[in-house]
Design a protein around this motif. Structure first.
Motif, PDB file in Angstrom:
ATOM      1  N   GLN D  42       8.696 -75.761 -10.106  1.00 14.00           N
ATOM      2  CA  GLN D  42       8.498 -76.409  -8.805  1.00 14.00           C
ATOM      3  C   GLN D  42       9.282 -77.877  -8.531  1.00 14.00           C
ATOM      4  O   GLN D  42       9.692 -78.185  -9.620  1.00 14.00           O
ATOM      5  CB  GLN D  42       6.924 -76.448  -8.372  1.00 14.00           C
ATOM      6  N   GLY D  43       9.662 -77.834  -7.326  1.00 14.92           N
ATOM      7  CA  GLY D  43      10.428 -79.153  -7.144  1.00 14.92           C
ATOM      8  C   GLY D  43      11.612 -79.095  -5.890  1.00 14.92           C
ATOM      9  O   GLY D  43      10.989 -78.446  -4.741  1.00 14.92           O
ATOM     10  N   ALA D  54      14.050 -88.229  -7.313  1.00 18.65           N
ATOM     11  CA  ALA D  54      12.587 -88.766  -7.890  1.00 18.65           C
ATOM     12  C   ALA D  54      11.882 -87.431  -8.057  1.00 18.65           C
ATOM     13  O   ALA D  54      11.093 -87.281  -9.039  1.00 18.65           O
ATOM     14  CB  ALA D  54      12.186 -89.417  -6.933  1.00 18.65           C
ATOM     15  N   VAL D  55      11.946 -86.550  -7.246  1.00 21.16           N
ATOM     16  CA  VAL D  55      11.119 -85.286  -7.157  1.00 21.16           C
ATOM     17  C   VAL D  55      11.585 -84.542  -8.257  1.00 21.16           C
ATOM     18  O   VAL D  55      10.596 -84.073  -9.140  1.00 21.16           O
ATOM     19  CB  VAL D  55      11.204 -84.532  -6.046  1.00 21.16           C
ATOM     20  N   THR D  57      13.121 -85.386 -10.839  1.00 19.70           N
ATOM     21  CA  THR D  57      12.675 -86.298 -12.486  1.00 19.70           C
ATOM     22  C   THR D  57      11.500 -85.572 -13.068  1.00 19.70           C
ATOM     23  O   THR D  57      11.194 -85.346 -14.218  1.00 19.70           O
ATOM     24  CB  THR D  57      12.659 -87.582 -12.168  1.00 19.70           C
ATOM     25  N   LEU D  58      10.258 -85.135 -12.148  1.00 15.25           N
ATOM     26  CA  LEU D  58       9.136 -84.795 -12.904  1.00 15.25           C
ATOM     27  C   LEU D  58       9.222 -83.476 -13.543  1.00 15.25           C
ATOM     28  O   LEU D  58       8.716 -83.468 -14.599  1.00 15.25           O
ATOM     29  CB  LEU D  58       8.111 -84.787 -11.717  1.00 15.25           C
ATOM     30  N   GLY D  59      10.053 -82.523 -12.713  1.00 13.70           N
ATOM     31  CA  GLY D  59      10.249 -81.399 -13.568  1.00 13.70           C
ATOM     32  C   GLY D  59      11.184 -81.580 -14.647  1.00 13.70           C
ATOM     33  O   GLY D  59      10.916 -80.657 -15.784  1.00 13.70           O
ATOM     34  N   LEU D  61      11.286 -84.042 -16.571  1.00 15.81           N
ATOM     35  CA  LEU D  61      10.210 -84.649 -17.897  1.00 15.81           C
ATOM     36  C   LEU D  61       9.488 -83.529 -18.306  1.00 15.81           C
ATOM     37  O   LEU D  61       9.314 -83.482 -19.640  1.00 15.81           O
ATOM     38  CB  LEU D  61       9.427 -85.723 -17.331  1.00 15.81           C
ATOM     39  N   PHE D 241      -0.275 -85.162 -13.621  1.00 11.42           N
ATOM     40  CA  PHE D 241       0.496 -85.552 -14.495  1.00 11.42           C
ATOM     41  C   PHE D 241      -0.139 -85.676 -16.173  1.00 11.42           C
ATOM     42  O   PHE D 241       0.592 -85.843 -17.166  1.00 11.42           O
ATOM     43  CB  PHE D 241       0.986 -87.133 -14.187  1.00 11.42           C
ATOM     44  N   LEU D 244       1.756 -84.689 -19.541  1.00  8.69           N
ATOM     45  CA  LEU D 244       3.151 -84.719 -19.213  1.00  8.69           C
ATOM     46  C   LEU D 244       3.923 -85.432 -20.169  1.00  8.69           C
ATOM     47  O   LEU D 244       4.879 -85.130 -20.645  1.00  8.69           O
ATOM     48  CB  LEU D 244       3.352 -85.248 -17.948  1.00  8.69           C
TER      49      LEU D 244
END
Lengths: 245, 245, 245, 245, 245, 245
Positions: D42-43, D54-55, D57-59, D61, D241, D244
């Protein structure tokens, strides 16, 4: 090289310091060079901050204008903050050299990095800004202040001179610099002795600036009048400034 | 926020420009803020170079001292070269903001890079030096000069205003900047219209500086008196400078 | 100035810190300004590194989007690393100000150089990177860490506050700086007291940022939508990010 | 060199681009190296700005954490903005290399200056910021954008590829650079052909990053866990999170 | 990856150090890589200043030319000042990597900031100049010299090795760096042990450079022959330099 | 000032260029100064890249050593890349000045920004690196190459001279610089004429360097032997280098 007259301007009103500066300038002047050491008739007795510089600048400009009218070959601004330097260059056609820039330039020619020894801590920011403006931030390893006012250098007891010497010795030991720049026109008479005692270049800006002016004069180079250092635009100055341009 | 009096200093002697600047300042002043727009009684009619700046600085300092004695809450130096800024900060305890720094600071808060549009090409070097001093060299994408003198902005025919507008449009198309900084106090009345017409921030330093002063006053912050911006040392000023400190 | 609503976003999930931040913001808000202090419902309880920042950024963006939809006048990101600042600016049309940038900008307006006092040593690199990005490397004389985590500032015993104060005193003595920037949103309530005790500007970014937003709002300036801070391109976000833009 | 598994993370969700990136990585992998190309579930489908980064980056990580748990030898972040690089380094103990940094580093080893060719103009600011962060501002002679979105590179008709080639040719003629850096993971398959056609190094970051990871692994060097890239502090992450770290 | 032959050039004439360097290179070489460690037949026994570098450069260039004629895949200049690097790049078409640049580049990939530990204080200026040239001034937190000459590293008693270790431990405690770069080819055999003992990356340039050459060779990238690193212009070299090109 | 003997070293082997350089030096020498213009007996006929510089450096050092043994007062390295400058400073105790540094330094004293006009484009990178090393990147507005080799300046037809003049005129019109630096020792005889024709300072490094040496000699300043420019360490040089130190 034909006859060269260099106007050495002490921006403060101290006659004693003007004499010190004039003597230092004369000592290194080339055979064909005449030194005319002057200081403003009104202003501040010493320069230790931006306010003092701003006030002194008017006296510098008045003297630059006079020097230009007298046809001098070049001008030296003999205060380590180089007050009014770019304004003076607009007013002059001959070279104008500040003693901070002269000392810093020469220091980079004899050492990879240099240290600065100056008077009051509050003047350090002025040296920092000049290092940035002139491009020498990477060439300056350290800045030191002896924490005595400028006029302490006029004191017969020599405490300030003693402290300058101590600081130079400490700088040599610590900083990893190959040269030391003396950060005040009033230290002009110390450079030669310290150079010998420390066995490393200790540079006085007054004598350095005299040689830079002689160099430019010898090359037939004056301040560029093409572009942003051209003469000030012709506008009516009013009040005490009338006739300054 | 209690009552806030901001002294807006036009460093040149033009009454028309002082009025323009004062009006721009008043337009954005917060409800509790009073604007006092002043200019020196003697000096230069416009500022287009380092010499002009040096002369104008004396008038700025005289007005800063007066403002301090009157107990104003803050000071604005309304000329794009920020003449005398650090000297003024020494003299003042309230905040002192230059219009170039105010506009540049705010531009970096609304865009990644900005362009500058100013008057004569010879003033560009002053803007370049300020960008370096303030740390914004990487934030400035381009500098443009309309090649008309400052006082052309006082001319009723509006040629200078037209050229500013043209240059802003060209800058938007070419520079890849997100904001434009207007590089002259005399352009203060153009910013709002251009911001709307160009649909991007076009920033006037006068109004920006007013808000910066209000901000600092609202935070209870004045110019630091610890260190190198402390009051000028107490020394006898002579001649026309007597009483300036 | 018409009504101004400022969304103050604490990027971590600590309610206590959100309250501290909200109170600091409210204390300095102008009469017409309403402060809405918020924090994400999910994320990290404190931010002490790049990973924490990356996680917190998502919450910040979600809140920015909400604030935009609610029509707030401006946004503050109340964590000293300014996490997500440029992403937030893309999402918003109103001004978005980070507390690190706000404090650093204002510090350069009241002093020639400033020091930073922050929490854990590992966050110093974030401050260094921001100094570089914002252009203030030459304006920062020293960075200090008290070596306590952010949430120690929520502790009733006040050890962290004590250490901040000690560090500020040491900084004043050693650094040659004219101002101190507090490097954590959780220190927001200390600035005023320390400013008075140390007799020099000690700057909190939260209150600084509020004033910067007020300034931009008062000038009619929002984040530039021309160029690289324009709204994010319209693309299908998937998963938990759906609807974030 | 023992077996080396490199996790190549495409931060966007495009399967086609992940395949392109994986193929480019595999093409240059050393005999003992296994490439595992992944992208988030997702992203964002492409990354063209700070919000997208920024979005994404979560994926990144999440995938870094997975890779770490699987015991991979190193990680590549295959988007030219190097999104989440320092956060990923905190999370990992193995090396983490961004494709922008890899390409820029290698470019400085084969040429005195390089040019960058990327997709949309709005991403240029990201490249500029990376040049500053990595220290290569003086090594980059010019930045160019073909003004097509990232996903145009997935288009079978090849318009984007054509424009990249045209821009490279123009860059060779104009910039005075000795190498070209391709500024998008989706251009990974173009580098070899262009290197030959233009007879100068045209560098793709994906393959460059693979070799950098192999180099570090071969030297027994991982991301430093001493100091500011140490593992994230152990704090309760909440909501999406959770887990994570 | 096909067969790769890397010429590792020790620029000084010490056979012992050439052996140390060759062994370090061989230890990290990939399976397909052959290391050919060489040193000039005439020149200086160790390199500790600009004069030594200038003399050694001739030997380096002679060896580069030989390596090129032998068709090696790449060259390493194994002295921490990277003497003759750009001249060697003109002469070669294969990659040429200096050990200082290799170590510095890799250090920035595993840590936010690094320290340097080298031999004599007089060589620090060379490291400083390289940091500036390569763009890593902001990445280097501190430079240390053990104050022993290069050849002390050849001494069986291991005093120099002891001092390097002590200095690394001190650097870890003080500098806030995440990695240490060993500033001399003669320290090549210390890196692995110190990396483990200190639990942080301690980087040797020789092995780093080998991997960088392997990387470039694996990518099909050589030194750019477009622009300022093109082969030296065809001019008659005279005297001892005949045939050098 | 007592008798001053300045050794002016043309680093290439062209007798014609040595004569041009010697004549330019003699033209500006002060009454007490004797110019000794020399060039190496072996090396490269012209210097247009890093390889040429490396080869020429050996000849420079050999001549420096000879000059030192003859007791000259100072040395000039008369090639615009200042090849071997720091090595020469180690070898000498008298001042050593490169013509690029001399010209750049003086240019900053008569103008706020300068342009450079040189020969082949491939030498521009050398000038760029010197600007960075010396600190003058911000003072250089533009670099131009006439795209003719150095020895074209020896050609009687004067095409190169014509192109230099054309480029200077174009530079004056376009760059916004106040001075022009001629970027080749072989242009030494053009400066005076161009200065007059263009009515702005056009600076030749040979004559500039002579004046800088005279200045340092007049001040009693030599190259610092404290620190990193101290004499080369006493080590056995072998082969053709025997006796070089």
């Amino acid at each position: 090289m034909s006859r060269c007259v260099i106007q050495v301007i002490n921006p403060n009103t101290s006659q004693a310091m003007t004499a010190t500066i004039g003597a230092a300038a004369t000592r290194v002047a080339a055979p064909g060079t005449e030194i005319v050491a002057v200081c403003p008739s009104q202003g501040v007795p010493s320069i230790e901050g931006h306010f003092d510089e701003a006030v002194a600048t008017l006296g510098v400009l008045e003297l630059i204008r006079q020097g230009r009218e007298q046809g001098v070959s070049g001008h030296v601004i003999a205060c380590f903050g180089d007050p009014g330097l770019l304004a003076a260059r607009e007013l002059a056609c001959a070279p104008v050299i500040g003693i901070a820039e002269a000392a810093m330039h020469l220091a980079t020619l004899v050492a990879t990095r240099f240290s600065i020894v100056t008077t009051l801590p509050r003047t350090l920011i002025i040296a920092r800004h000049l290092l940035q403006r002139y491009g020498f931030e990477h060439h300056c390893a350290a800045l030191h202040a002896i924490d005595l006012p400028v006029l302490a250098l006029d004191d017969a007891q020599g405490l300030a001179q003693h402290k300058v010497r101590e600081m130079c010795i400490q700088s040599k030991r610590q900083d990893g610099s190959g040269a030391i720049v003396l950060g005040c026109g009033g230290m002009a008479d110390l450079a030669q002795t310290l150079t010998q005692e420390l066995a490393m270049p200790v540079i006085d800006g007054v004598s350095a600036a005299v040689k830079m002016v002689e160099s430019l004069v010898g090359l037939g180079l004056g301040t560029s009048k093409h572009g942003d250092l051209d003469y000030p635009l012709d506008k009516p100055l009013t009040g005490v400034f009338e006739g300054l341009r």
